[in-house]
Scaffold this active site. Structure first.
Site, PDB file in Angstrom:
ATOM      1  N   LYS A 183       1.586  -1.295   0.049  1.00 52.28           N
ATOM      2  CA  LYS A 183       0.095  -0.152  -0.375  1.00 52.28           C
ATOM      3  C   LYS A 183       0.926   1.099   0.135  1.00 52.28           C
ATOM      4  O   LYS A 183       0.861   2.059  -0.652  1.00 52.28           O
ATOM      5  CB  LYS A 183      -0.887  -0.044   1.506  1.00 52.28           C
ATOM      6  CG  LYS A 183      -1.526   1.163   1.119  1.00 52.28           C
ATOM      7  CD  LYS A 183      -2.423   1.528   0.488  1.00 52.28           C
ATOM      8  CE  LYS A 183      -4.399   2.472   0.128  1.00 52.28           C
ATOM      9  NZ  LYS A 183      -3.561   3.532   0.693  1.00 52.28           N
ATOM     10  N   GLU A 190       1.081   6.766  -6.491  1.00 48.87           N
ATOM     11  CA  GLU A 190      -0.318   7.732  -6.785  1.00 48.87           C
ATOM     12  C   GLU A 190       0.345   8.920  -7.257  1.00 48.87           C
ATOM     13  O   GLU A 190      -0.078   9.781  -7.705  1.00 48.87           O
ATOM     14  CB  GLU A 190      -1.260   7.206  -5.884  1.00 48.87           C
ATOM     15  CG  GLU A 190      -2.030   7.933  -5.394  1.00 48.87           C
ATOM     16  CD  GLU A 190      -2.531   7.980  -3.913  1.00 48.87           C
ATOM     17  OE1 GLU A 190      -2.911   6.829  -3.699  1.00 48.87           O
ATOM     18  OE2 GLU A 190      -3.224   9.441  -2.738  1.00 48.87           O
TER      19      GLU A 190
HETATM   20  C1  6PG Z   1      -6.200   5.433  -1.188  1.00 50.67           C
HETATM   21  C2  6PG Z   1      -5.503   6.514  -0.941  1.00 50.67           C
HETATM   22  C3  6PG Z   1      -5.243   6.910   0.729  1.00 50.67           C
HETATM   23  C4  6PG Z   1      -5.345   8.770   0.614  1.00 50.67           C
HETATM   24  C5  6PG Z   1      -4.540   8.952   0.062  1.00 50.67           C
HETATM   25  C6  6PG Z   1      -4.042  10.682   0.634  1.00 50.67           C
HETATM   26  O1  6PG Z   1      -5.159   4.688  -1.317  1.00 50.67           O
HETATM   27  O2  6PG Z   1      -7.092   5.493  -1.253  1.00 50.67           O
HETATM   28  O3  6PG Z   1      -4.342   6.343  -1.261  1.00 50.67           O
HETATM   29  O4  6PG Z   1      -4.723   6.371   1.291  1.00 50.67           O
HETATM   30  O5  6PG Z   1      -6.053   9.323   1.043  1.00 50.67           O
HETATM   31  O6  6PG Z   1      -2.829   8.356   0.455  1.00 50.67           O
HETATM   32  O7  6PG Z   1      -2.361  10.800   0.946  1.00 50.67           O
HETATM   33  P1  6PG Z   1      -1.581  12.624   1.475  1.00 50.67           P
HETATM   34  O8  6PG Z   1      -2.561  13.128   1.970  1.00 50.67           O
HETATM   35  O9  6PG Z   1      -0.220  12.225   1.583  1.00 50.67           O
HETATM   36  O10 6PG Z   1      -1.485  12.534  -0.418  1.00 50.67           O
END
Ligand code: 6PG
Length: 464
Positions: A183, A190
């Site tokens: 993850k 991401e």
């Molecule tokens: C997910 C997202 C979640 C989170 C982000 C935001 O997979 O659903 O990744 O885990 O909203 O990680 O991360 P930041 O606040 O670091 O941008």
């Protein structure tokens, strides 16, 4: 005392409430726990008519669950996870299972798993991706830990997860903190993809002069082609939103300072520890940091003129190629990091499984993931996605656009750290010979650090 509920969930914030309702929708009875009575009340209200209820009382919670208990935590990572475990542990029976569904740091998961194992309690660290909507209607779930522990919750996770062609976007990933690690890298990727999209937005805005409406249709069109992905889809959507406090489009009213909760930074930090290069993701983390230096940037903006050169403006097709190319490179970096982590930490990760469960539900879901899955299916030992023939064809046909966009960016002074890192990573990766022989010579020159030769085996030193 044990009850009849199939599943327990601690932390009834938006994610927790949505996840537990999803469980109940899939015909498993579920019981929630939160210290906030309002959150329990809203769960009961939303869950009316479903096999779901909740409490603020931890003993009531424990007693309502069928054994072996399956208890998922959706509380903030760090201290709160330890606090809930400390609270529940004395009341649990051997064979019960705790699942941490938050973005916990992987070494915390290893410590918790070990500690609970000594008491005969199972612990699974599981990534859950897809935001609030995903939790409600089908996330991608990334569990790691003891295989027999996963078996206890498998039917529930398979039922609630997103499906692609009927295949659940969840599978057992590996030992110990494998789930949290996967993850974490998901989030690193991401960050990379989001940074790259923002760079393409910059070039289309300043270089091509696209309006927000045109930006919407461009991203929307891309989302119906090979760039089909959740992040491109929501980007198209963003450009249609009007501001409620002014006459402008909302995107234009949002301050250009990107926040972060740390998972991207962890990905970069650990990649360094493993000696695995992921420069696109590093650049994405750096760009969030640079964006946060708003006042310094404004001061520098006044100091330096826009005294920059000219360049051929790339076409929208070039920009599409640049994004597609750099998406592939970003996934390739993340996957090589995962393979190295699997070796180092003994996770036993299977790359095809990871690509498979990322195809739906999660933030980085994309049509490309199916191509990646096929690549790992054809060669489970594939060292880099860039070495797969189909991927190589995709890269060869798009790197030209990436170079045009990058040349434009450099000539016109448009910051494109993500694209630059992607192109340079690719160029270094595909170079049979790099200029780093010179670095070896320098090291030997100033520090007698020795070097190897191109024409014979052995370690050499020269008195320079
Ligand atoms: C997910 C997202 C979640 C989170 C982000 C935001 O997979 O659903 O990744 O885990 O909203 O990680 O991360 P930041 O606040 O670091 O941008």
């Amino acid at each position: 005392m044990a009850g009849n509920y199939d599943f327990g969930l601690v932390g009834l914030g938006v994610m927790g409430r949505n996840f537990i309702l999803n469980v109940a929708d899939n015909d498993f009875s579920a019981y929630g726990l939160d210290t906030d009575p309002d959150k329990v009340a809203s769960l009961k209200q939303e869950g009316e008519g479903k096999k779901v209820s909740g409490t603020t009382d931890k003993l009531d919670f424990i007693n309502q669950l069928a054994t072996p208990r399956k208890i998922m935590l959706l509380v903030p990572a760090g201290g709160p996870v330890d606090a809930v475990i400390r609270d529940l542990r004395p009341h649990l029976d051997k064979g019960d299972l705790i699942i941490d569904g938050g973005n916990s740091f992987f070494t915390d998961t290893d410590r918790r798993e070990e500690g609970l194992r000594e008491n005969g309690i199972y612990f699974i660290g599981s990534g859950v991706s897809g935001g609030a909507k995903g939790a409600r209607f089908g996330p991608s779930i990334m569990p790691g830990g003891a295989k027999e522990a996963y078996e206890l919750v498998r039917p529930i996770f398979e039922a609630v997860s997103a499906k692609v062609d009927g295949t659940p976007c969840v599978d057992y990933l590996g030992q110990k903190s494998a789930g949290n690690y996967v993850k974490m890298v998901h989030n690193g990727i991401e960050y990379g993809l989001m940074q790259l999209i923002s760079e393409m937005y910059a070039v289309m805005k300043s270089g091509l002069g696209l309006s927000n409406a045109e930006m919407h249709s461009t991203f929307d069109q891309w989302n119906h082609g090979r760039l089909q992905s959740f992040l491109v889809e929501i980007t198209a959507d963003i450009f249609t939103k009007k501001d409620e406090l002014s006459d402008a489009d909302l995107v234009d009213m949002i301050l250009d300072k990107a926040k972060q909760k740390g998972t991207g930074k962890w990905t970069s930090q650990n990649a360094m520890d493993l000696g695995m290069p992921i420069p696109t993701i590093d650049a994405a983390v750096s760009m969030r940091e640079i964006s946060a230096m708003k006042s310094m940037r404004v001061e520098a903006d006044e100091k330096y003129d826009d005294n920059v050169g000219e360049s051929v403006v790339p076409s929208v097709d070039d920009v599409e190629q640049a994004l597609y190319f750099s998406f592939i490179v970003t996934y390739a970096q993340g996957m090589t990091q995962l393979a190295a982590a699997s070796e180092e930490y003994g996770y036993g990760l299977d790359m095809e499984t990871i690509a498979k469960i990322w195809r739906g539900g999660c933030i980085i879901r994309a049509g490309l993931l199916e191509d990646m899955r096929s690549a790992y299916d054809a060669d489970p030992g594939l060292k880099s996605l860039l070495l797969d023939d189909t991927m190589a064809d995709m890269v060869k046909s798009t790197v030209g656009g990436a170079r045009k966009v990058l040349s434009y960016a450099i000539a016109t002074g448009t910051s494109m750290m993500g694209l630059a890192a992607s192109v340079s990573y690719f160029d270094a990766f595909r170079s049979g010979r790099l200029p780093l022989n010179l670095i070896q010579a320098q090291r030997d020159h100033f520090g007698s650090h020795t070097y190897e030769r191109t024409d014979r085996e052995g370690i050499f030193h020269t008195e320079w």
